[in-house]
Design a protein around this motif. Sequence first.
Motif, PDB file in Angstrom:
ATOM      1  N   GLY A  71       0.791  -1.219   0.000  1.00  0.00           N
ATOM      2  CA  GLY A  71       0.000   0.000   0.000  1.00  0.00           C
ATOM      3  C   GLY A  71       0.822   1.267   0.000  1.00  0.00           C
ATOM      4  O   GLY A  71       0.271   2.371  -0.120  1.00  0.00           O
ATOM      5  N   SER A  72       2.137   1.125   0.105  1.00  0.00           N
ATOM      6  CA  SER A  72       2.991   2.305   0.175  1.00  0.00           C
ATOM      7  C   SER A  72       3.300   2.847  -1.219  1.00  0.00           C
ATOM      8  O   SER A  72       3.372   2.096  -2.188  1.00  0.00           O
ATOM      9  N   SER A  73       3.486   4.152  -1.293  1.00  0.00           N
ATOM     10  CA  SER A  73       3.856   4.773  -2.562  1.00  0.00           C
ATOM     11  C   SER A  73       5.341   4.558  -2.827  1.00  0.00           C
ATOM     12  O   SER A  73       6.106   4.196  -1.920  1.00  0.00           O
ATOM     13  N   LYS A  74       5.744   4.816  -4.066  1.00  0.00           N
ATOM     14  CA  LYS A  74       7.160   4.703  -4.381  1.00  0.00           C
ATOM     15  C   LYS A  74       7.971   5.699  -3.573  1.00  0.00           C
ATOM     16  O   LYS A  74       9.068   5.391  -3.098  1.00  0.00           O
ATOM     17  N   LYS A  75       7.410   6.911  -3.381  1.00  0.00           N
ATOM     18  CA  LYS A  75       8.103   7.926  -2.595  1.00  0.00           C
ATOM     19  C   LYS A  75       8.317   7.462  -1.159  1.00  0.00           C
ATOM     20  O   LYS A  75       9.399   7.631  -0.575  1.00  0.00           O
ATOM     21  N   ALA A  76       7.277   6.869  -0.562  1.00  0.00           N
ATOM     22  CA  ALA A  76       7.393   6.367   0.812  1.00  0.00           C
ATOM     23  C   ALA A  76       8.396   5.225   0.889  1.00  0.00           C
ATOM     24  O   ALA A  76       9.180   5.134   1.845  1.00  0.00           O
ATOM     25  N   ALA A  77       8.384   4.355  -0.118  1.00  0.00           N
ATOM     26  CA  ALA A  77       9.330   3.238  -0.137  1.00  0.00           C
ATOM     27  C   ALA A  77      10.761   3.744  -0.273  1.00  0.00           C
ATOM     28  O   ALA A  77      11.683   3.228   0.375  1.00  0.00           O
ATOM     29  N   MET A  78      10.959   4.764  -1.092  1.00  0.00           N
ATOM     30  CA  MET A  78      12.302   5.339  -1.255  1.00  0.00           C
ATOM     31  C   MET A  78      12.771   5.991   0.040  1.00  0.00           C
ATOM     32  O   MET A  78      13.935   5.863   0.429  1.00  0.00           O
ATOM     33  N   SER A  79      11.858   6.684   0.737  1.00  0.00           N
ATOM     34  CA  SER A  79      12.209   7.291   2.013  1.00  0.00           C
ATOM     35  C   SER A  79      12.583   6.228   3.038  1.00  0.00           C
ATOM     36  O   SER A  79      13.585   6.350   3.747  1.00  0.00           O
ATOM     37  N   THR A 102      10.321  16.521  13.166  1.00  0.00           N
ATOM     38  CA  THR A 102      10.245  15.836  11.873  1.00  0.00           C
ATOM     39  C   THR A 102       9.510  14.502  11.984  1.00  0.00           C
ATOM     40  O   THR A 102       9.580  13.824  13.017  1.00  0.00           O
ATOM     41  N   LEU A 103       8.828  14.126  10.919  1.00  0.00           N
ATOM     42  CA  LEU A 103       8.129  12.848  10.893  1.00  0.00           C
ATOM     43  C   LEU A 103       9.024  11.700  10.449  1.00  0.00           C
ATOM     44  O   LEU A 103       8.615  10.540  10.500  1.00  0.00           O
ATOM     45  N   LEU A 104      10.241  12.013  10.017  1.00  0.00           N
ATOM     46  CA  LEU A 104      11.166  10.952   9.616  1.00  0.00           C
ATOM     47  C   LEU A 104      11.555  10.114  10.830  1.00  0.00           C
ATOM     48  O   LEU A 104      11.772  10.644  11.924  1.00  0.00           O
ATOM     49  N   THR A 105      11.647   8.811  10.627  1.00  0.00           N
ATOM     50  CA  THR A 105      12.032   7.923  11.717  1.00  0.00           C
ATOM     51  C   THR A 105      13.474   8.160  12.148  1.00  0.00           C
ATOM     52  O   THR A 105      13.800   8.094  13.334  1.00  0.00           O
ATOM     53  N   LEU A 106      14.328   8.440  11.194  1.00  0.00           N
ATOM     54  CA  LEU A 106      15.751   8.654  11.462  1.00  0.00           C
ATOM     55  C   LEU A 106      16.217   9.889  10.717  1.00  0.00           C
ATOM     56  O   LEU A 106      15.974  10.024   9.523  1.00  0.00           O
ATOM     57  N   THR A 107      16.890  10.778  11.416  1.00  0.00           N
ATOM     58  CA  THR A 107      17.469  11.936  10.755  1.00  0.00           C
ATOM     59  C   THR A 107      18.691  12.398  11.531  1.00  0.00           C
ATOM     60  O   THR A 107      18.767  12.239  12.753  1.00  0.00           O
ATOM     61  N   LYS A 108      19.649  12.944  10.807  1.00  0.00           N
ATOM     62  CA  LYS A 108      20.847  13.508  11.431  1.00  0.00           C
ATOM     63  C   LYS A 108      20.553  14.953  11.784  1.00  0.00           C
ATOM     64  O   LYS A 108      20.171  15.741  10.920  1.00  0.00           O
ATOM     65  N   THR A 109      20.713  15.314  13.053  1.00  0.00           N
ATOM     66  CA  THR A 109      20.385  16.669  13.463  1.00  0.00           C
ATOM     67  C   THR A 109      21.374  17.671  12.886  1.00  0.00           C
ATOM     68  O   THR A 109      22.543  17.363  12.677  1.00  0.00           O
ATOM     69  N   ARG A 110      20.884  18.880  12.630  1.00  0.00           N
ATOM     70  CA  ARG A 110      21.757  19.960  12.188  1.00  0.00           C
ATOM     71  C   ARG A 110      22.727  20.317  13.310  1.00  0.00           C
ATOM     72  O   ARG A 110      22.475  20.064  14.491  1.00  0.00           O
ATOM     73  N   ASP A 111      23.823  20.973  12.938  1.00  0.00           N
ATOM     74  CA  ASP A 111      24.829  21.346  13.931  1.00  0.00           C
ATOM     75  C   ASP A 111      24.254  22.251  15.012  1.00  0.00           C
ATOM     76  O   ASP A 111      24.585  22.105  16.194  1.00  0.00           O
ATOM     77  N   ASP A 112      23.398  23.203  14.625  1.00  0.00           N
ATOM     78  CA  ASP A 112      22.844  24.117  15.622  1.00  0.00           C
ATOM     79  C   ASP A 112      21.888  23.403  16.564  1.00  0.00           C
ATOM     80  O   ASP A 112      21.811  23.726  17.759  1.00  0.00           O
ATOM     81  N   VAL A 113      21.172  22.412  16.054  1.00  0.00           N
ATOM     82  CA  VAL A 113      20.265  21.628  16.896  1.00  0.00           C
ATOM     83  C   VAL A 113      21.070  20.792  17.887  1.00  0.00           C
ATOM     84  O   VAL A 113      20.772  20.767  19.090  1.00  0.00           O
TER      85      VAL A 113
END
Length: 198
Positions: free
Chosen positions: A65-73, A147-158
């Motif tokens: 049921g997932s879109s290609k965009k969701a699968a790529m993410s 962010t809604l992303l499960t995994l993300t690298k925080t920015r330096d300021d964050v």
Amino acid sequence: MTNRRSIDRPPESRPIWLVRAGREGRYIGDFEEAEVVGLGWKAAGVDVDLPKDDLVALVRAAYPGSSKKAAMSGASQLIRWRDEVTVGDGVVSYDRDRRRYLLGEIASDLRYDEEALPELPRVRSVSWTGHVPKDVLSEGVQNSLSTLLTLTKTRDDVAAELLRYAVPLDRSLEEAAGLTNSPDARRHALTGRRSGCG
């Protein structure tokens, strides 16, 4: 085995990865208790050691049921979790009930472990060492961490702001304001150990 060279780097120079504890942070208690963080996409199976195009196809097949965009993410996040995160990196996850961010340090390579986290079995061990009250963070940092992303690298300021306000886990969140200007406290928040744990 823990990479001592990575741990010995100043905390400010290490990347800090944001790992969401499932929808609405429902697994944050499991993260803290089991001293792990994990990603899901469980239906994709154990072996995700594949090139990106093959992994996208695998995720789409596992979740029709997932879109290609969701699968790529999803595939991109699995690849980052597999290839970019390293022992000694910082990690942060949000505790919604206590309105705080848990801070720690990645302490193991990636493994598939349904016993540790049945729903998020692509796990890495973590040494949880500090926490940050959400309300002391600036609006811009809070927005970045939402962010809604499960995994993300925080920015330096964050990352810098998280470290600025972090207190060790054996100190209350109310002490955060009194420790914000202490370099020793910031270092302890990612390299210290929980009181009584050695």
